[in-house]
Write a protein that holds these residues in place. Sequence first.
Motif, PDB file in Angstrom:
ATOM      1  N   PRO A   1     -17.452  -0.469  -7.192  1.00  0.00           N
ATOM      2  CA  PRO A   1     -18.051   0.184  -6.024  1.00  0.00           C
ATOM      3  C   PRO A   1     -19.490  -0.221  -5.733  1.00  0.00           C
ATOM      4  N   LEU A   2     -20.314  -0.442  -6.765  1.00  0.00           N
ATOM      5  CA  LEU A   2     -21.705  -0.840  -6.547  1.00  0.00           C
ATOM      6  C   LEU A   2     -21.856  -2.340  -6.332  1.00  0.00           C
ATOM      7  N   GLY A   3     -20.781  -3.092  -6.504  1.00  0.00           N
ATOM      8  CA  GLY A   3     -20.874  -4.535  -6.327  1.00  0.00           C
ATOM      9  C   GLY A   3     -21.728  -5.197  -7.390  1.00  0.00           C
ATOM     10  N   ILE A   4     -21.684  -4.673  -8.620  1.00  0.00           N
ATOM     11  CA  ILE A   4     -22.501  -5.241  -9.696  1.00  0.00           C
ATOM     12  C   ILE A   4     -21.983  -6.618 -10.082  1.00  0.00           C
ATOM     13  N   LYS A   5     -20.672  -6.739 -10.242  1.00  0.00           N
ATOM     14  CA  LYS A   5     -20.079  -8.026 -10.570  1.00  0.00           C
ATOM     15  C   LYS A   5     -19.761  -8.800  -9.293  1.00  0.00           C
ATOM     16  N   PRO A   6     -20.095 -10.077  -9.249  1.00  0.00           N
ATOM     17  CA  PRO A   6     -19.877 -10.857  -8.026  1.00  0.00           C
ATOM     18  C   PRO A   6     -18.412 -11.198  -7.814  1.00  0.00           C
ATOM     19  N   LEU A   7     -18.016 -11.312  -6.560  1.00  0.00           N
ATOM     20  CA  LEU A   7     -16.651 -11.704  -6.214  1.00  0.00           C
ATOM     21  C   LEU A   7     -16.664 -12.370  -4.835  1.00  0.00           C
TER      22      LEU A   7
ATOM     23  N   GLU B   1     -24.098  -7.799   3.822  1.00  0.00           N
ATOM     24  CA  GLU B   1     -22.674  -7.679   4.097  1.00  0.00           C
ATOM     25  C   GLU B   1     -21.862  -8.748   3.372  1.00  0.00           C
ATOM     26  N   ARG B   2     -21.146  -9.582   4.108  1.00  0.00           N
ATOM     27  CA  ARG B   2     -20.196 -10.524   3.507  1.00  0.00           C
ATOM     28  C   ARG B   2     -20.772 -11.925   3.332  1.00  0.00           C
ATOM     29  N   HIS B   3     -22.003 -12.141   3.788  1.00  0.00           N
ATOM     30  CA  HIS B   3     -22.571 -13.491   3.730  1.00  0.00           C
ATOM     31  C   HIS B   3     -22.712 -13.967   2.291  1.00  0.00           C
TER      32      HIS B   3
ATOM     33  N   ILE C   1     -17.011 -10.547  -1.188  1.00  0.00           N
ATOM     34  CA  ILE C   1     -16.236  -9.328  -0.984  1.00  0.00           C
ATOM     35  C   ILE C   1     -17.133  -8.128  -1.278  1.00  0.00           C
ATOM     36  N   PRO C   2     -17.229  -7.163  -0.357  1.00  0.00           N
ATOM     37  CA  PRO C   2     -18.115  -6.010  -0.573  1.00  0.00           C
ATOM     38  C   PRO C   2     -17.685  -5.161  -1.762  1.00  0.00           C
ATOM     39  N   GLY C   3     -18.631  -4.452  -2.368  1.00  0.00           N
ATOM     40  CA  GLY C   3     -18.301  -3.532  -3.444  1.00  0.00           C
ATOM     41  C   GLY C   3     -17.359  -2.446  -2.967  1.00  0.00           C
ATOM     42  N   GLY C   4     -16.495  -1.977  -3.878  1.00  0.00           N
ATOM     43  CA  GLY C   4     -15.555  -0.920  -3.535  1.00  0.00           C
ATOM     44  C   GLY C   4     -14.423  -1.373  -2.645  1.00  0.00           C
ATOM     45  N   THR C   5     -14.136  -2.671  -2.626  1.00  0.00           N
ATOM     46  CA  THR C   5     -13.100  -3.223  -1.750  1.00  0.00           C
ATOM     47  C   THR C   5     -11.947  -3.797  -2.564  1.00  0.00           C
ATOM     48  N   LEU C   6     -10.734  -3.529  -2.099  1.00  0.00           N
ATOM     49  CA  LEU C   6      -9.514  -4.071  -2.689  1.00  0.00           C
ATOM     50  C   LEU C   6      -8.877  -5.033  -1.689  1.00  0.00           C
ATOM     51  N   VAL C   7      -8.502  -6.206  -2.161  1.00  0.00           N
ATOM     52  CA  VAL C   7      -7.854  -7.204  -1.307  1.00  0.00           C
ATOM     53  C   VAL C   7      -6.446  -7.459  -1.830  1.00  0.00           C
ATOM     54  N   ARG C   8      -5.467  -7.437  -0.935  1.00  0.00           N
ATOM     55  CA  ARG C   8      -4.069  -7.751  -1.274  1.00  0.00           C
ATOM     56  C   ARG C   8      -3.662  -8.986  -0.493  1.00  0.00           C
TER      57      ARG C   8
ATOM     58  N   LEU D   1      -3.059 -11.293   4.385  1.00  0.00           N
ATOM     59  CA  LEU D   1      -4.183 -10.768   3.614  1.00  0.00           C
ATOM     60  C   LEU D   1      -4.605  -9.422   4.194  1.00  0.00           C
ATOM     61  N   LYS D   2      -4.756  -8.427   3.311  1.00  0.00           N
ATOM     62  CA  LYS D   2      -5.128  -7.080   3.749  1.00  0.00           C
ATOM     63  C   LYS D   2      -6.249  -6.547   2.861  1.00  0.00           C
ATOM     64  N   GLU D   3      -7.283  -6.000   3.476  1.00  0.00           N
ATOM     65  CA  GLU D   3      -8.409  -5.421   2.748  1.00  0.00           C
ATOM     66  C   GLU D   3      -8.453  -3.910   2.965  1.00  0.00           C
ATOM     67  N   SER D   4      -8.886  -3.185   1.932  1.00  0.00           N
ATOM     68  CA  SER D   4      -9.096  -1.748   2.068  1.00  0.00           C
ATOM     69  C   SER D   4     -10.290  -1.340   1.220  1.00  0.00           C
TER      70      SER D   4
END
Length: 256
Positions: free
Chosen positions: A126-132, A174-176, A185-192, A200-203
Amino acid sequence: SSDFLNQVDADLYHRGPDSGGLYTEAGCAMLFRRLAIMDPTEGANQPMQDESGRYVLMFNGEIYNYPELREMLEEKGASFRTSGDTEALLQGFLYWGTDVVQKLEGMYAFVIWDKQEKVAYTARDPLGIKPLYMTRKGSLVGFSSESRPLRRIAGSDIDRAALAEIIVMRFPTERHSNFKNIDMIPGGTLVRYDVGQAQLKESVFTDILESFQEDQSIDYQEALRITEEAVVESVKRHLQSDVGYSVQLSGGVDSS
């Protein structure tokens, strides 16, 4: 190709010199470099598969409440082969599916591949501590802990919108990422991502700002007590490790 995967392995080697792992099949390739902190044995190496062989996990970070998760899962009948947090995350996905992210306390970025459905799930804490990072080129989608290997797919063109933000604020919002066609990918985001359907779906599973609530029922001293307890508990959880650790201050005057 094997040459491409060897190049990606070289790109990521500095992230984990302890061991490396590779999983490939039609439609999916997963490459991992490990810095072993929890359960440094070979049994906890990644990519990690569940006993049925259906799911494959790659995970970067630490899950601080994994002992509690293990207890909950063992009560449900789960049996563990390792003592670390990686398998707790994998077993949690088996029992709760993507709802496992609601139960995690920690810093993480992970990808889980469902071999049966040909679907990849990836999430960031959620805090986006780890990069993705993520890139997409036609039906090819790539996820990585840093942008370097994704540039082999997306190219290295500078994102001028991100550059302008870096000049003004010292970081992109944001996403840059810094490069065109590579998103953070923003923190707290799930991608399927459904490989077969190329869908591709994000939530958003947690918006950290929505968790802030003003509580006027407590006074200043009670607020201090609660804050101190939270900080002490947080530090204790951060010190969980099966290898040595150190405390390091930054070079700033405030830290000194």
